[in-house]
Design a protein around this motif. Structure first.
Motif, short mmCIF file in Angstrom:
data_model
loop_
_atom_site.label_atom_id
_atom_site.label_comp_id
_atom_site.label_asym_id
_atom_site.label_seq_id
_atom_site.Cartn_x
_atom_site.Cartn_y
_atom_site.Cartn_z
N VAL B 12 0.84 -1.20 0.00
CA VAL B 12 0.00 0.00 0.00
C VAL B 12 0.88 1.25 0.00
O VAL B 12 0.67 2.20 -0.78
N LEU B 13 1.90 1.25 0.85
CA LEU B 13 2.80 2.41 0.97
C LEU B 13 3.51 2.68 -0.36
O LEU B 13 3.60 3.82 -0.83
N VAL B 18 4.26 5.77 -5.46
CA VAL B 18 4.35 5.77 -6.92
C VAL B 18 3.32 6.72 -7.51
O VAL B 18 3.63 7.55 -8.38
N VAL B 19 2.09 6.65 -7.01
CA VAL B 19 1.02 7.51 -7.53
C VAL B 19 1.34 8.97 -7.25
O VAL B 19 1.19 9.85 -8.11
N SER B 20 1.85 9.26 -6.04
CA SER B 20 2.20 10.65 -5.68
C SER B 20 3.30 11.17 -6.58
O SER B 20 3.25 12.31 -7.06
N GLY B 23 2.09 12.10 -9.97
CA GLY B 23 1.34 13.36 -9.91
C GLY B 23 2.26 14.56 -9.89
O GLY B 23 1.94 15.62 -10.43
N CYS B 24 3.44 14.41 -9.26
CA CYS B 24 4.38 15.54 -9.17
C CYS B 24 5.05 15.82 -10.51
O CYS B 24 5.45 16.94 -10.79
N ILE B 25 5.21 14.80 -11.33
CA ILE B 25 5.94 14.99 -12.60
C ILE B 25 5.18 15.94 -13.51
O ILE B 25 5.74 16.86 -14.07
#
Lengths: 174, 190
Positions: B12-13, B18-20, B23-25
């Protein structure tokens, strides 16, 4: 009564003479960022060298400058396209004052005298300048463009401000 | 059971991280510029006639890899300041800081574009013809002095171009505080 009349006449004569005199003479002390000198001598150079919309007339650029050919403070100051038939409107006092303030802001952020970025960015690195996305405008500190801006910003040139600015502007005329 | 729970936690972590990070890219500045143009309004499909009046190098620029070819300079010339039709056969005369003189010719919709040697437009033309393209042998050195000529009428740009390669980034359709309006040669009729 006669004394008052003479004083009034004296002031009148002085005003007329001042109005006829050129904005600067070779040995006049220059007050840095004087809006009158900007309007008379420096702005025509800035119009061609710095303030186009793709450079310092651009939105959000550091040292954003107004100019007749570039950015205006309001859309109403460009009522029709500049063309063979239509000259641009002259800059307003407020636009000229804002340009002076823009230079003052750069000086405040970067240092006084010849340390200010407005004098170092367009200058070649070999002459004490630094990288400028807009390229090298002055090969050395004898370039009339450098002297024009230095005279306006620092006031310590020995040359006539009007002459060096006119020479710098002429080199860029399309 | 305990190790399974620990493994699940890590999974989960890692997924959250990875998703965060994705999003930053976000999108690159070049992609952002291209996205801001919106969908192609037509009527022409991709090629020398498409997107007249748009800032060409937002997609055909040297920092961009998607829309081949890249242009040294490009734009659209209109018949008059207020005429929506592009000017076919106008000449765009360019002189760069090194004295290189180039004359480009606009195509049916008023578009012109300078291509570096070795590049071609792909579909619709090959440079130096009626398609609006002009092949140049050396890259442009700024500043540029530019004029536009339609028949005997010539408009000389009073300022210099210091870095912009798309006319439309400064010459928007809308005349205003930061735009002199479209590029044109003939004045409006009085």
């Amino acid at each position: 009564m006669r004394y008052r009349s003479a004083t009034l006449t004296g002031w009148l004569v002085l005003c007329i003479v001042s109005a006829c005199a050129p904005a600067s003479r070779p040995n006049d002390p220059i007050m840095p960022r004087d809006p009158l000198l900007l309007e008379t001598h420096v702005q025509p150079y800035l119009d061609l060298a710095c303030a186009s919309i793709d450079c310092h007339g651009g939105d959000g650029r550091p040292l954003r400058l107004y100019s007749e050919l570039g950015r205006r403070a309001q859309a109403s100051l460009r009522p029709q396209p500049i063309s063979n038939a239509h000259d641009p409107l002259a800059l307003t006092k407020q636009e000229l004052s804002d340009n002076c303030q823009a230079f003052a802001g750069v000086e405040l952020a970067s240092g006084p005298g010849d340390k200010q970025l407005a004098l170092r960015k367009p200058l070649a690195a070999s002459a004490g300048g630094m990288h400028h996305i807009g390229g090298v405008h002055w090969a050395d500190k004898l370039d009339p463009g450098y002297l024009c801006l230095r005279g306006f910003l620092v006031g310590d040139i020995t040359q006539d401000l009007g002459s060096v600015c006119a020479e710098a502007t002429a080199k860029l005329q399309p | 059971m305990d190790s399974l729970s620990r493994g699940l936690k890590w999974l989960v972590l890692t997924s959250v991280l990875v998703v965060s990070a994705a999003g930053c890219i976000g999108v690159s500045p070049e992609q952002q510029l291209a996205n801001e143009l919106g969908p192609d309004p037509g009527p022409y499909s991709r090629g020398p006639l498409h997107r007249a009046g748009f800032p060409c190098t937002n997609c055909h620029g040297d920092l961009w890899w998607q829309d081949h070819p890249t242009f040294e300079l490009a734009g659209t010339v209109y018949k008059t300041p207020t005429d929506d039709s592009g000017s076919h056969g106008s000449q765009v005369i360019i002189e760069d800081a090194k004295g290189q003189k180039i004359t480009a010719q606009t195509n049916a919709v008023g578009n012109f574009f300078l291509l570096q040697n070795g590049m071609s437009v792909g579909r619709g033309g090959g440079g130096g013809g009626n398609d609006g393209s002009t092949v140049i042998t050396a890259g442009l050195t700024f500043p540029l002095r530019v004029s536009v000529k339609t028949g005997a009428v010539e408009q000389k740009m009073r300022g210099l171009i210091w870095r912009e390669r798309s006319c439309a980034n400064c010459h928007n359709k809308q005349l205003g505080a930061a735009s002199n309006g479209r590029v044109f040669a003939a004045e409006n009729s009085p």
